[in-house]
Design an enzyme around this catalytic site. Structure first.
Site, PDB file in Angstrom:
ATOM      1  N   LYS A 167       0.981  -1.324   0.245  1.00  0.00           N
ATOM      2  CA  LYS A 167       0.277  -0.178  -0.263  1.00  0.00           C
ATOM      3  C   LYS A 167       0.955   1.047   0.542  1.00  0.00           C
ATOM      4  O   LYS A 167       1.824   1.482   0.925  1.00  0.00           O
ATOM      5  CB  LYS A 167      -0.818  -0.231   1.269  1.00  0.00           C
ATOM      6  CG  LYS A 167      -2.201   0.653   0.933  1.00  0.00           C
ATOM      7  CD  LYS A 167      -1.772   2.340   0.486  1.00  0.00           C
ATOM      8  CE  LYS A 167      -1.459   3.316   2.404  1.00  0.00           C
ATOM      9  NZ  LYS A 167      -1.310   4.466   1.476  1.00  0.00           N
ATOM     10  N   GLU A 224       9.430   1.371  11.341  1.00  0.00           N
ATOM     11  CA  GLU A 224      10.324   2.193  11.043  1.00  0.00           C
ATOM     12  C   GLU A 224       9.535   3.244  11.463  1.00  0.00           C
ATOM     13  O   GLU A 224       8.692   3.833  10.377  1.00  0.00           O
ATOM     14  CB  GLU A 224      10.300   2.236  10.143  1.00  0.00           C
ATOM     15  CG  GLU A 224      11.519   0.457   9.848  1.00  0.00           C
ATOM     16  CD  GLU A 224      12.362   0.283  10.361  1.00  0.00           C
ATOM     17  OE1 GLU A 224      13.087   1.183  11.293  1.00  0.00           O
ATOM     18  OE2 GLU A 224      13.593  -0.979  10.705  1.00  0.00           O
ATOM     19  N   GLU A 282       8.770  16.109  15.757  1.00  0.00           N
ATOM     20  CA  GLU A 282       9.174  15.602  14.359  1.00  0.00           C
ATOM     21  C   GLU A 282       9.165  17.128  12.923  1.00  0.00           C
ATOM     22  O   GLU A 282       7.545  16.908  13.338  1.00  0.00           O
ATOM     23  CB  GLU A 282       9.189  14.483  13.851  1.00  0.00           C
ATOM     24  CG  GLU A 282      10.050  14.464  12.365  1.00  0.00           C
ATOM     25  CD  GLU A 282       9.149  12.947  12.057  1.00  0.00           C
ATOM     26  OE1 GLU A 282       8.037  12.591  12.076  1.00  0.00           O
ATOM     27  OE2 GLU A 282      10.542  11.877  11.243  1.00  0.00           O
TER      28      GLU A 282
HETATM   29  P1  NDP Z   1       2.177   8.413   7.538  1.00  0.00           P
HETATM   30  O1  NDP Z   1       2.001   7.654   8.929  1.00  0.00           O
HETATM   31  O2  NDP Z   1       0.832   9.409   7.399  1.00  0.00           O
HETATM   32  O3  NDP Z   1       1.792   7.397   6.722  1.00  0.00           O
HETATM   33  C1  NDP Z   1       2.374   6.645   6.379  1.00  0.00           C
HETATM   34  C2  NDP Z   1       1.813   4.865   6.149  1.00  0.00           C
HETATM   35  O4  NDP Z   1       0.384   4.093   6.684  1.00  0.00           O
HETATM   36  C3  NDP Z   1       0.730   5.886   3.686  1.00  0.00           C
HETATM   37  O5  NDP Z   1       1.340   4.570   3.306  1.00  0.00           O
HETATM   38  C4  NDP Z   1      -0.621   6.210   5.019  1.00  0.00           C
HETATM   39  O6  NDP Z   1      -1.178   5.735   4.121  1.00  0.00           O
HETATM   40  C5  NDP Z   1      -1.068   5.011   6.191  1.00  0.00           C
HETATM   41  N1  NDP Z   1      -1.648   5.085   7.067  1.00  0.00           N
HETATM   42  C6  NDP Z   1      -2.115   6.206   6.912  1.00  0.00           C
HETATM   43  N2  NDP Z   1      -2.965   5.921   8.437  1.00  0.00           N
HETATM   44  C7  NDP Z   1      -3.096   4.659   8.044  1.00  0.00           C
HETATM   45  C8  NDP Z   1      -3.813   3.714   8.743  1.00  0.00           C
HETATM   46  N3  NDP Z   1      -4.589   3.973  10.246  1.00  0.00           N
HETATM   47  N4  NDP Z   1      -3.930   2.008   8.848  1.00  0.00           N
HETATM   48  C9  NDP Z   1      -3.121   1.740   7.571  1.00  0.00           C
HETATM   49  N5  NDP Z   1      -1.678   2.888   7.272  1.00  0.00           N
HETATM   50  C10 NDP Z   1      -2.450   3.624   7.746  1.00  0.00           C
HETATM   51  O7  NDP Z   1       3.362   8.635   7.410  1.00  0.00           O
HETATM   52  P2  NDP Z   1       4.534   9.718   6.173  1.00  0.00           P
HETATM   53  O8  NDP Z   1       3.739   9.048   4.975  1.00  0.00           O
HETATM   54  O9  NDP Z   1       3.461  11.116   6.676  1.00  0.00           O
HETATM   55  O10 NDP Z   1       5.725   9.401   6.592  1.00  0.00           O
HETATM   56  C11 NDP Z   1       6.088  10.779   6.829  1.00  0.00           C
HETATM   57  C12 NDP Z   1       6.562  10.027   8.072  1.00  0.00           C
HETATM   58  O11 NDP Z   1       7.360   8.552   8.006  1.00  0.00           O
HETATM   59  C13 NDP Z   1       7.707  10.460   9.449  1.00  0.00           C
HETATM   60  O12 NDP Z   1       7.485  10.589  10.600  1.00  0.00           O
HETATM   61  C14 NDP Z   1       9.065   9.855   9.179  1.00  0.00           C
HETATM   62  O13 NDP Z   1       9.756  10.147   9.884  1.00  0.00           O
HETATM   63  C15 NDP Z   1       8.410   8.647   8.556  1.00  0.00           C
HETATM   64  N6  NDP Z   1       9.927   7.746   8.171  1.00  0.00           N
HETATM   65  C16 NDP Z   1      10.178   6.809   9.332  1.00  0.00           C
HETATM   66  C17 NDP Z   1      11.414   6.139   8.784  1.00  0.00           C
HETATM   67  C18 NDP Z   1      12.293   4.632   9.131  1.00  0.00           C
HETATM   68  O14 NDP Z   1      12.999   4.257   8.743  1.00  0.00           O
HETATM   69  N7  NDP Z   1      11.869   5.212  10.352  1.00  0.00           N
HETATM   70  C19 NDP Z   1      11.713   6.117   6.792  1.00  0.00           C
HETATM   71  C20 NDP Z   1      11.235   7.541   6.673  1.00  0.00           C
HETATM   72  C21 NDP Z   1      10.059   7.564   6.774  1.00  0.00           C
HETATM   73  P3  NDP Z   1      -1.736   7.874   3.441  1.00  0.00           P
HETATM   74  O15 NDP Z   1      -0.750   7.980   2.428  1.00  0.00           O
HETATM   75  O16 NDP Z   1      -3.255   7.699   2.636  1.00  0.00           O
HETATM   76  O17 NDP Z   1      -1.908   8.600   4.552  1.00  0.00           O
END
Ligand code: NDP
Length: 511
Positions: free
Chosen positions: A183, A258, A390
């Site tokens: 997804k 992560e 963050e």
């Molecule tokens: P989000 O948590 O908003 O979204 C991540 C993914 O989860 C997206 O595909 C999102 O869909 C999906 N999602 C959102 N809500 C749900 C739910 N309730 N159930 C299942 N899936 C869901 O993160 P971002 O996309 O905004 O990414 C940025 C974040 O990712 C930052 O906090 C960053 O630090 C972290 N990150 C961490 C990394 C690591 O290795 N530790 C590496 C890269 C990023 P949708 O797109 O529709 O919101």
């Protein structure tokens, strides 16, 4: 200033289920925006539980009946090498799409294919070389580990460097013999479409790779809750991770998370000043600051504090902000207007909490799109929101410290624990400070370059579990213990002779 639309885009982005590109069951789509104008440039299929059901059923069938989990490691590895070759071939195309869709500067988007390809080669090598444990209890028992793929893997990825993030999960999941449902993030679905071509050209069996686009709250949520999905590998925000953690509980799924970060770079007075300056500037402003391991808090020892702040601000003012497609651009447009508003809100909060020494506004020459100057706040107190939370944009918080203990205490005073960076020429201090920092990873006198064999992951609010090298394969596999007797079975004969003096009893070996 706009950017160039890549050639050869499809009319619409679709799900990929059971080897076919398909629309949503209910026909719904959502708008995908281009971050330099925030205009819709394509429609993407918006998945719901119905689409997830179909994708999971296809993945389940491929797992239960298909060849993929049953292949010899070498056979699977050969397909993964072909995947890597296909990915490498599309470097230019991938860079153009990634840059256009996510706002990543084109120079930084180039090379992503090489790194993504390397993930597939690496895990292909690992499965061919993999050994598992066997233990002998002489004359009595042989015990060995029967490693098996865990099943259908749900992979949920974020919008920053989306293709790379997807490759981090796809490569070990597929290498382990799992089948998958991906997804991708809703903000950046464009590059994920390239996987279809990659896997078809590489000869991945039908149903092994499936993809459902859509919102986290619908498509992502349905994947997490699906009873036929055996594990969830998630990368994203900490708050989303907390929701998913709870939603995995009823079906007892394995989880790897992560999550977010607020990583400190501790710069001691004896550090190589210029190297620390270059590295921390790159650490915050590369990838538009949308980097989970960004060194977004700089803790600087008092004797060099003023000089460092001044030099940092001077360089930040010269960071070239421009359209993602310009090869000279160092910092481009943030991914989406809603994320831009969130980052700009933090900039306004920061102006109340600390001293703004560079940036803090939209560049004058870029009147539209999600652009922000490289922004630097100095004298940031530890309880400031811009120190604790963050931001995930081109914004850095600089704070002075007087002692090693204070530096460690400041470094650990946030809820996150992903990465940390230590700059000093004192080797003993470098190690001791690194050991005292609560983070999953520390770089000493360097930044963000890592060997794929090392663990990757965070502690505290930054994640659960660590992937990287064999750890990733462990996450995607079940390690079943097989115990075989080598001699007579010594069993206490309940209902026959009862206990005798030679009985092993309940506390027999290994019980
Ligand atoms: P989000 O948590 O908003 O979204 C991540 C993914 O989860 C997206 O595909 C999102 O869909 C999906 N999602 C959102 N809500 C749900 C739910 N309730 N159930 C299942 N899936 C869901 O993160 P971002 O996309 O905004 O990414 C940025 C974040 O990712 C930052 O906090 C960053 O630090 C972290 N990150 C961490 C990394 C690591 O290795 N530790 C590496 C890269 C990023 P949708 O797109 O529709 O919101």
């Amino acid at each position: 200033m706009t950017t160039t639309r890549p050639e050869g885009l499809p009319d619409q982005l679709r799900h990929y289920i059971g080897g076919k590109l398909v629309d949503s069951v209910n026909g719904e789509t959502f708008d995908v925006l281009e971050p330099t104008t925030n205009e819709t440039y394509i429609q993407c299929a918006s998945g719901t539980a119905d689409d997830v059901d179909l994708a999971v059923a296809a993945a389940r069938k491929a797992f239960d009946e298909g060849p993929w989990p049953r292949m010899m490691p070498r056979e699977r590895a050969n397909i993964l090498y072909r995947v890597a070759d296909e990915v490498s071939k599309m470097n230019e195309r991938l860079a153009a799409r990634e840059s256009f869709d996510s706002g990543l500067p084109i120079r930084q988007a180039s090379g992503q294919a090489k790194r993504a390809a390397e993930n597939f080669r690496f895990f292909a090598d690992l499965i061919v070389a993999q050994v598992d444990d066997a233990f002998r209890m002489p004359g009595r028992q042989m015990n060995y580990v029967n490693r098996k793929p865990k099943g259908v893997a749900g992979l949920i990825t974020p919008w920053n460097t989306p293709f790379m993030q997807e490759s981090w999960k796809l490569a070990p999941a597929l290498a382990s013999g799992c089948t998958v449902v991906l997804k991708p993030a809703e903000f950046t679905p464009l590059s994920a479409e390239l996987w279809v071509e990659v896997f078809e050209n590489a000869g991945l069996p039908e149903g092994v790779f499936n993809m459902v686009h859509g919102f986290g709250e619908s498509a992502g949520d349905a994947l997490v809750k699906h009873p036929d999905v055996n594990l969830i590998s998630f990368t994203g925000e900490t708050t989303t991770g907390q929701i998913i953690f709870g939603n995995c509980a009823p079906t007892m799924k394995s989880m790897s998370m992560e999550l977010g970060g607020k990583s400190p770079a501790i710069i001691f007075a004896d550090a190589d000043f210029e190297a620390a300056l270059d590295s921390t500037l790159f650490g915050v402003y590369s990838l538009n600051g949308e980097r989970c391991t960004a060194s977004s808090r700089l803790l600087v020892e008092r004797p060099i504090y003023d000089r460092f702040v001044e030099a940092y601000a001077e360089r930040a003012k010269k960071v070239k902000v421009g359209p993602p497609s310009d090869p000279d651009t160092e910092l481009a447009a943030l991914v989406h207007p809603s994320h831009y508003d969130r980052v700009m809100n933090y900039v306004e909060v920061g102006k109340q909490e600390a001293r703004l020494v560079a940036g803090g506004k939209r560049p004058d020459h870029l009147p539209e799109g999600n652009y922000l100057e490289a922004t630097v706040f100095a004298d940031v107190p530890r309880d400031a929101r811009i120190f604790q939370e963050e931001i995930f944009g081109p914004v850095v918080a600089i704070t002075p410290f007087d002692t090693e203990e204070e530096a460690i205490e400041l470094a650990n005073s946030v809820k996150y624990g992903l990465a940390a960076y230590v700059w000093t020429s004192d080797v003993t201090r470098a190690h001791n400070v690194s050991h005292a920092i609560e983070s999953g990873m520390v770089w000493i006198n360097s930044h963000n370059v890592r060997d794929l064999r090392t663990p990757f992951g965070g502690v505290k609010g930054s994640g659960l579990g660590q992937e990287g090298g064999y750890r990733s394969l462990d996450f995607y596999s079940v390690q079943q213990a097989i115990h075989v007797t080598l001699g007579d079975v010594h069993t206490t004969r309940f209902g026959a002779t009862g206990y005798s003096e030679n009985d092993p009893g309940l506390a027999g070996p290994g019980s």
